[in-house]
Design a protein around this motif. Structure first.
Motif, PDB file in Angstrom:
ATOM      1  N   LEU A  51       0.829  -1.210   0.000  1.00 19.79           N
ATOM      2  CA  LEU A  51       0.000   0.000   0.000  1.00 19.79           C
ATOM      3  C   LEU A  51       0.865   1.262   0.000  1.00 19.79           C
ATOM      4  O   LEU A  51       0.609   2.200  -0.764  1.00 19.79           O
ATOM      5  CB  LEU A  51      -0.930   0.014   1.216  1.00 19.79           C
ATOM      6  N   ILE A  52       1.860   1.290   0.843  1.00 26.17           N
ATOM      7  CA  ILE A  52       2.729   2.473   0.932  1.00 26.17           C
ATOM      8  C   ILE A  52       3.485   2.681  -0.383  1.00 26.17           C
ATOM      9  O   ILE A  52       3.587   3.808  -0.882  1.00 26.17           O
ATOM     10  CB  ILE A  52       3.701   2.351   2.127  1.00 26.17           C
ATOM     11  N   LYS A  53       3.977   1.583  -0.965  1.00 23.75           N
ATOM     12  CA  LYS A  53       4.698   1.691  -2.238  1.00 23.75           C
ATOM     13  C   LYS A  53       3.776   2.237  -3.330  1.00 23.75           C
ATOM     14  O   LYS A  53       4.156   3.131  -4.093  1.00 23.75           O
ATOM     15  CB  LYS A  53       5.246   0.322  -2.634  1.00 23.75           C
ATOM     16  N   ARG A  54       2.573   1.709  -3.377  1.00 24.32           N
ATOM     17  CA  ARG A  54       1.604   2.161  -4.401  1.00 24.32           C
ATOM     18  C   ARG A  54       1.197   3.616  -4.155  1.00 24.32           C
ATOM     19  O   ARG A  54       1.037   4.386  -5.117  1.00 24.32           O
ATOM     20  CB  ARG A  54       0.371   1.238  -4.390  1.00 24.32           C
ATOM     21  N   MET A  55       1.031   3.992  -2.886  1.00 19.58           N
ATOM     22  CA  MET A  55       0.706   5.393  -2.567  1.00 19.58           C
ATOM     23  C   MET A  55       1.797   6.322  -3.081  1.00 19.58           C
ATOM     24  O   MET A  55       1.510   7.384  -3.646  1.00 19.58           O
ATOM     25  CB  MET A  55       0.582   5.581  -1.041  1.00 19.58           C
ATOM     26  N   ASP A  56       3.049   5.912  -2.889  1.00 24.66           N
ATOM     27  CA  ASP A  56       4.172   6.743  -3.318  1.00 24.66           C
ATOM     28  C   ASP A  56       4.235   6.845  -4.839  1.00 24.66           C
ATOM     29  O   ASP A  56       4.627   7.876  -5.388  1.00 24.66           O
ATOM     30  CB  ASP A  56       5.478   6.172  -2.763  1.00 24.66           C
ATOM     31  N   GLU A  57       3.819   5.772  -5.526  1.00 25.21           N
ATOM     32  CA  GLU A  57       3.773   5.816  -6.996  1.00 25.21           C
ATOM     33  C   GLU A  57       2.686   6.774  -7.482  1.00 25.21           C
ATOM     34  O   GLU A  57       2.878   7.511  -8.438  1.00 25.21           O
ATOM     35  CB  GLU A  57       3.491   4.419  -7.561  1.00 25.21           C
ATOM     36  N   LEU A  58       1.524   6.754  -6.812  1.00 26.87           N
ATOM     37  CA  LEU A  58       0.394   7.583  -7.225  1.00 26.87           C
ATOM     38  C   LEU A  58       0.618   9.063  -6.925  1.00 26.87           C
ATOM     39  O   LEU A  58       0.292   9.919  -7.744  1.00 26.87           O
ATOM     40  CB  LEU A  58      -0.892   7.108  -6.544  1.00 26.87           C
ATOM     41  N   ALA A  59       1.145   9.339  -5.733  1.00 28.94           N
ATOM     42  CA  ALA A  59       1.377  10.735  -5.343  1.00 28.94           C
ATOM     43  C   ALA A  59       2.536  10.754  -4.343  1.00 28.94           C
ATOM     44  O   ALA A  59       2.342  10.495  -3.160  1.00 28.94           O
ATOM     45  CB  ALA A  59       0.118  11.324  -4.703  1.00 28.94           C
TER      46      ALA A  59
END
Length: 164
Positions: free
Chosen positions: A110-118
């Motif tokens: 989740l954290i990795k994907r959050m960082d990719e999105l914004a």
């Protein structure tokens, strides 16, 4: 002045040695306290005449008993009158460990994907969790409040669709 000597029995050497009263008392202080604790729980039946032989190695002592130690599957009655054992109360650590590991992997994803999105948006969610208002978070991140809110909404929507 005459010094008073006493004997300490060393079971490993199968012999007694003479020592001063102070050394004798220091040697047997912890042994006596431990033996009394074991006796109070019914795990030691050593007669007083044999106290000098005690070396706190209860498992090899001929006076060792089970006492009030019970098996984990021994049933006991709880407050409601139901019988249960300590084994019933034990948590399956393997299942808990697997769940914790799975949660950890999910959190990392989740954290990795959050960082990719914004990039940096995870910090904004942390600040919100700490009780800061959206205005305070926007000021700290040096972005407009409406931009912060739209990024948070976008990330929440995408993560909800992808992970839940």
């Amino acid at each position: 002045m005459e010094e008073f000597f006493m004997k300490i029995y060393l079971r490993s050497m199968n012999r007694s040695i003479e020592v001063s009263k102070e050394e004798h008392d220091n040697y047997y202080r912890d042994i006596n306290a431990y033996r009394r604790t074991q006796q109070n729980h019914g795990r030691c039946t050593c007669p007083k005449a044999d106290y000098r032989y005690c070396d706190m190695d209860c498992w090899t002592c001929k006076y060792h008993r089970a006492g009030d130690t019970v098996s984990l599957d021994c049933p006991k009655t709880n407050e409601e009158g139901d019988e249960e054992s300590m084994l019933d109360k034990m948590v399956d650590e393997a299942a808990d460990t697997a769940a914790i590991a799975a949660d950890q992997l999910l959190l990392e994803a989740l954290i990795k994907r959050m960082d990719e999105l914004a990039p940096g948006i995870f910090h904004a969610f942390e600040l919100r969790q700490d009780g800061l208002s959206d205005t305070e978070i926007a000021q700290e991140l040096d972005i407009p409040r409406t931009t912060l809110l739209s990024r948070m909404k976008k990330v929440t929507t995408i993560l909800t669709e992808e992970f839940f």
